[in-house]
Design a protein around this motif. Structure first.
Motif, PDB file in Angstrom:
ATOM      1  N   THR A 157      32.928  13.455  21.631  1.00  0.00           N
ATOM      2  CA  THR A 157      32.056  12.278  21.708  1.00  0.00           C
ATOM      3  C   THR A 157      32.040  11.699  23.119  1.00  0.00           C
ATOM      4  O   THR A 157      30.976  11.354  23.656  1.00  0.00           O
ATOM      5  CB  THR A 157      32.528  11.207  20.712  1.00  0.00           C
ATOM      6  OG1 THR A 157      32.566  11.766  19.395  1.00  0.00           O
ATOM      7  CG2 THR A 157      31.583  10.020  20.717  1.00  0.00           C
ATOM      8  N   ASN A 158      33.216  11.606  23.740  1.00  0.00           N
ATOM      9  CA  ASN A 158      33.268  11.094  25.113  1.00  0.00           C
ATOM     10  C   ASN A 158      32.495  11.997  26.069  1.00  0.00           C
ATOM     11  O   ASN A 158      31.813  11.519  26.990  1.00  0.00           O
ATOM     12  CB  ASN A 158      34.722  10.970  25.572  1.00  0.00           C
ATOM     13  CG  ASN A 158      35.463   9.849  24.858  1.00  0.00           C
ATOM     14  OD1 ASN A 158      34.844   8.895  24.381  1.00  0.00           O
ATOM     15  ND2 ASN A 158      36.778   9.971  24.757  1.00  0.00           N
ATOM     16  N   GLY A 159      32.612  13.310  25.860  1.00  0.00           N
ATOM     17  CA  GLY A 159      31.864  14.237  26.705  1.00  0.00           C
ATOM     18  C   GLY A 159      30.369  14.088  26.541  1.00  0.00           C
ATOM     19  O   GLY A 159      29.613  14.100  27.520  1.00  0.00           O
ATOM     20  N   LEU A 160      29.919  13.926  25.295  1.00  0.00           N
ATOM     21  CA  LEU A 160      28.491  13.738  25.042  1.00  0.00           C
ATOM     22  C   LEU A 160      27.986  12.442  25.673  1.00  0.00           C
ATOM     23  O   LEU A 160      26.899  12.409  26.273  1.00  0.00           O
ATOM     24  CB  LEU A 160      28.220  13.725  23.533  1.00  0.00           C
ATOM     25  CG  LEU A 160      28.404  15.059  22.799  1.00  0.00           C
ATOM     26  CD1 LEU A 160      28.246  14.858  21.291  1.00  0.00           C
ATOM     27  CD2 LEU A 160      27.403  16.091  23.298  1.00  0.00           C
ATOM     28  N   LEU A 161      28.775  11.373  25.545  1.00  0.00           N
ATOM     29  CA  LEU A 161      28.366  10.103  26.139  1.00  0.00           C
ATOM     30  C   LEU A 161      28.308  10.197  27.664  1.00  0.00           C
ATOM     31  O   LEU A 161      27.383   9.675  28.299  1.00  0.00           O
ATOM     32  CB  LEU A 161      29.326   8.995  25.709  1.00  0.00           C
ATOM     33  CG  LEU A 161      29.243   8.557  24.246  1.00  0.00           C
ATOM     34  CD1 LEU A 161      30.339   7.557  23.921  1.00  0.00           C
ATOM     35  CD2 LEU A 161      27.881   7.966  23.940  1.00  0.00           C
ATOM     36  N   SER A 162      29.305  10.848  28.243  1.00  0.00           N
ATOM     37  CA  SER A 162      29.310  10.990  29.698  1.00  0.00           C
ATOM     38  C   SER A 162      28.118  11.805  30.171  1.00  0.00           C
ATOM     39  O   SER A 162      27.453  11.461  31.160  1.00  0.00           O
ATOM     40  CB  SER A 162      30.613  11.658  30.158  1.00  0.00           C
ATOM     41  OG  SER A 162      31.726  10.882  29.804  1.00  0.00           O
ATOM     42  N   ILE A 222      26.164  29.332  32.058  1.00  0.00           N
ATOM     43  CA  ILE A 222      27.368  28.596  31.672  1.00  0.00           C
ATOM     44  C   ILE A 222      27.299  27.115  32.036  1.00  0.00           C
ATOM     45  O   ILE A 222      28.103  26.311  31.541  1.00  0.00           O
ATOM     46  CB  ILE A 222      28.628  29.222  32.320  1.00  0.00           C
ATOM     47  CG1 ILE A 222      28.548  29.119  33.847  1.00  0.00           C
ATOM     48  CG2 ILE A 222      28.809  30.654  31.886  1.00  0.00           C
ATOM     49  CD1 ILE A 222      29.829  29.546  34.533  1.00  0.00           C
ATOM     50  N   PHE A 223      26.356  26.727  32.897  1.00  0.00           N
ATOM     51  CA  PHE A 223      26.227  25.312  33.255  1.00  0.00           C
ATOM     52  C   PHE A 223      25.285  24.560  32.321  1.00  0.00           C
ATOM     53  O   PHE A 223      25.060  23.364  32.512  1.00  0.00           O
ATOM     54  CB  PHE A 223      25.741  25.171  34.693  1.00  0.00           C
ATOM     55  CG  PHE A 223      26.739  25.658  35.708  1.00  0.00           C
ATOM     56  CD1 PHE A 223      27.965  25.026  35.869  1.00  0.00           C
ATOM     57  CD2 PHE A 223      26.456  26.759  36.490  1.00  0.00           C
ATOM     58  CE1 PHE A 223      28.882  25.470  36.802  1.00  0.00           C
ATOM     59  CE2 PHE A 223      27.367  27.207  37.435  1.00  0.00           C
ATOM     60  CZ  PHE A 223      28.586  26.575  37.587  1.00  0.00           C
ATOM     61  N   LYS A 224      24.721  25.231  31.342  1.00  0.00           N
ATOM     62  CA  LYS A 224      23.860  24.567  30.380  1.00  0.00           C
ATOM     63  C   LYS A 224      24.708  23.963  29.267  1.00  0.00           C
ATOM     64  O   LYS A 224      25.758  24.515  28.904  1.00  0.00           O
ATOM     65  CB  LYS A 224      22.856  25.552  29.784  1.00  0.00           C
ATOM     66  CG  LYS A 224      21.859  26.090  30.808  1.00  0.00           C
ATOM     67  CD  LYS A 224      20.867  27.035  30.159  1.00  0.00           C
ATOM     68  CE  LYS A 224      19.854  27.548  31.191  1.00  0.00           C
ATOM     69  NZ  LYS A 224      18.875  28.474  30.565  1.00  0.00           N
ATOM     70  N   SER A 250      28.620  21.655  32.177  1.00  0.00           N
ATOM     71  CA  SER A 250      27.291  21.052  32.320  1.00  0.00           C
ATOM     72  C   SER A 250      27.402  19.634  32.855  1.00  0.00           C
ATOM     73  O   SER A 250      26.596  19.199  33.698  1.00  0.00           O
ATOM     74  CB  SER A 250      26.546  21.066  30.981  1.00  0.00           C
ATOM     75  OG  SER A 250      27.258  20.335  29.999  1.00  0.00           O
ATOM     76  N   LEU A 251      28.408  18.886  32.398  1.00  0.00           N
ATOM     77  CA  LEU A 251      28.639  17.539  32.916  1.00  0.00           C
ATOM     78  C   LEU A 251      29.026  17.594  34.395  1.00  0.00           C
ATOM     79  O   LEU A 251      28.536  16.811  35.217  1.00  0.00           O
ATOM     80  CB  LEU A 251      29.737  16.859  32.097  1.00  0.00           C
ATOM     81  CG  LEU A 251      30.210  15.490  32.579  1.00  0.00           C
ATOM     82  CD1 LEU A 251      29.064  14.494  32.613  1.00  0.00           C
ATOM     83  CD2 LEU A 251      31.345  14.973  31.702  1.00  0.00           C
TER      84      LEU A 251
END
Length: 455
Positions: free
Chosen positions: A285-290, A401-403, A422-423
């Motif tokens: 979740t933190n990764g998605l938000l970031s 791999i960056f997607k 990706s981030l």
């Protein structure tokens, strides 16, 4: 008011103004010519009268008055008045059209020549000193024929100007309509483009005019919008899938726990497993938000000066605190003496996240959890190279791999969600940097991060 009407009105106003100025100039030039011509005639009448009356071959005054009385003279409503040096009238044509003041007579004597106008009557005064005379001769008249021509010219110019304005307005309306026809066509095409039909594009002409450039720019914008919509749909789809997996696992484990009875060891094991899934869900979740935050508004990112070498050591310490089994070896290339050589402009928190992801990614995929970090300074950039000896990434998978949510086949046995790289890539792009990767079975995997140095 439509653009067509505004263009037509503006075009008509400009041309009408120019035509009016042109007509005004023509009228003024004609009036000046009439005035000069009539003045010359008045002057000729004045000199002729003086010569005939006071020259060597004089004509009788009675005869001259008779000619004037019977309109045998040249000018309409002509009047001739001659004064001697004592301002006494020595001759007057008798029509009494004109009244002259003493100051005007003195002006004629001083200047030798004076012209003025009273209403429609034009007067000229000359100083006549021929044949031992000291006279002031005044000749006046009304240029009826000249004024008539001027009125006719004014009427003709007015009618011509009005017709020209109508013609200009009509032609401007037609021309503006034809010129704006491609824009109306573009508007109709734009109206057919909706969220479900983003694949449609505007027709592009072969001409290199502004409308063609507009269509090209709009099509490029549609390309970006379509790509953004595609990424959004992909993001939502993958996020839903990734979130569903730990939630399903948590639900299943809690249902099993409800059936476990009074076995405390089994309950503790279930709670520990659920806790690990919750932590994994929290990280996801933190990764998605970031990722969502850095993709929405670049202007909201607070930037400052960051010392990259110090940040590397801080991130290393944070990673080793969370992953004590990892090994992070930091080395430096040849560094310049200036303290400012290792400074970059950017967001310290975002750069910290990017470095942490690259360090953790190297340690996670390396069999011995070892990652090497090398920092070098080049002419206008600072380079960080992250190296690990894990399984190589297939060459055909390197561009992917960056997607978001894309993971290489070398990481199937390693826990992760495909968000970190990706981030990191997005953070690097925000800082006008570059992130590249090379991988082979002999040398391992290298991630190279280049960031522009502070000016």
């Amino acid at each position: 008011m439509t653009l067509r009407n505004r263009l037509t009105s503006l075009f008509t106003a400009i041309v009408s103004g120019l035509l009016l100025l042109f007509c005004g100039i023509i009228y003024l030039v004609a009036e000046r010519h009439r005035q000069d011509e009539f003045r010359e005639r008045l002057e000729a009448e004045a000199i002729t009268s003086a010569e005939l009356l006071f020259g060597p071959d004089t004509t009788g005054r009675q005869l001259y008055k008779l000619l004037d009385k019977n309109h045998m003279t040249v000018l309409d409503e002509e009047e001739i008045i001659i004064y001697d040096y004592r301002n006494r009238i020595v001759y007057e044509s008798g029509t009494d059209y004109l009244t002259v003041s003493k100051s005007q007579l003195n002006q004629v004597r001083l200047a030798g020549h004076l012209y003025w106008r009273v209403g429609l009557r034009e007067i000229i005064g000359i100083r006549y000193t021929q044949h031992n005379n000291r006279l002031v001769v005044l000749a006046s008249g009304v240029d009826k024929y000249g004024f008539s021509k001027q009125r006719a010219l004014a009427l003709l110019l007015s009618i011509g100007w009005g017709l020209a304005v109508l013609i200009v307005f009509g032609s401007g309306l037609v021309y503006a309509g034809r010129a704006l026809r491609p824009i109306r066509r573009i508007i109709r095409q734009i109206d057919t483009i909706t969220a479900s039909k983003l694949e449609r594009r505007l027709a592009e002409s072969t001409d290199a005019d502004e409308l063609t450039q507009l269509a090209q720019r709009f099509n490029r914008m549609l390309d970006r919008l379509e790509e953004a919509f595609r990424q959004q749909r992909t993001f939502v789809s993958h996020a839903s899938h990734e979130l569903r997996t730990p939630l399903t696992a948590i639900t299943g484990q809690l249902e099993v726990a409800l059936l476990a009875g009074d076995d405390l060891d089994e309950l503790r094991a279930t709670v520990r497993s659920v806790l690990e899934d919750v932590r994994d869900l929290n990280r996801l979740t933190n990764g998605l938000l970031s990722l969502a935050n850095v993709s929405v508004d670049e202007s909201a990112v607070a930037v400052g000066t960051v010392s990259l070498d110090e940040l590397v050591w801080q991130v290393r310490a944070d990673l080793l605190r969370l992953r004590p089994d990892y090994t992070v070896a930091v080395t430096f290339g040849e560094l310049p003496n200036q303290q400012t050589a290792l400074l970059v402009t950017g967001s310290e928190s975002l750069l910290r996240t990017a470095l942490f992801n690259l360090m953790e990614n190297g340690g996670k995929f390396s069999p011995d959890h070892r990652v090497s970090v090398r920092l070098t300074v080049e002419s206008d950039t600072i380079a960080l190279i992250f190296h690990n000896q894990g399984p190589p990434i297939p060459a055909e998978e390197l561009p992917e791999i960056f997607k978001p949510f894309q993971r290489g086949t070398n990481g199937r046995t390693v826990a992760g969600h495909g968000i970190g790289l990706s981030l990191t890539q997005r953070i690097v792009q925000l800082h006008r940097g570059r992130l590249t990767v090379t991988s082979n079975a002999v040398q391992g995997t290298f991630f190279r991060l280049d960031l522009p140095r502070s000016a």
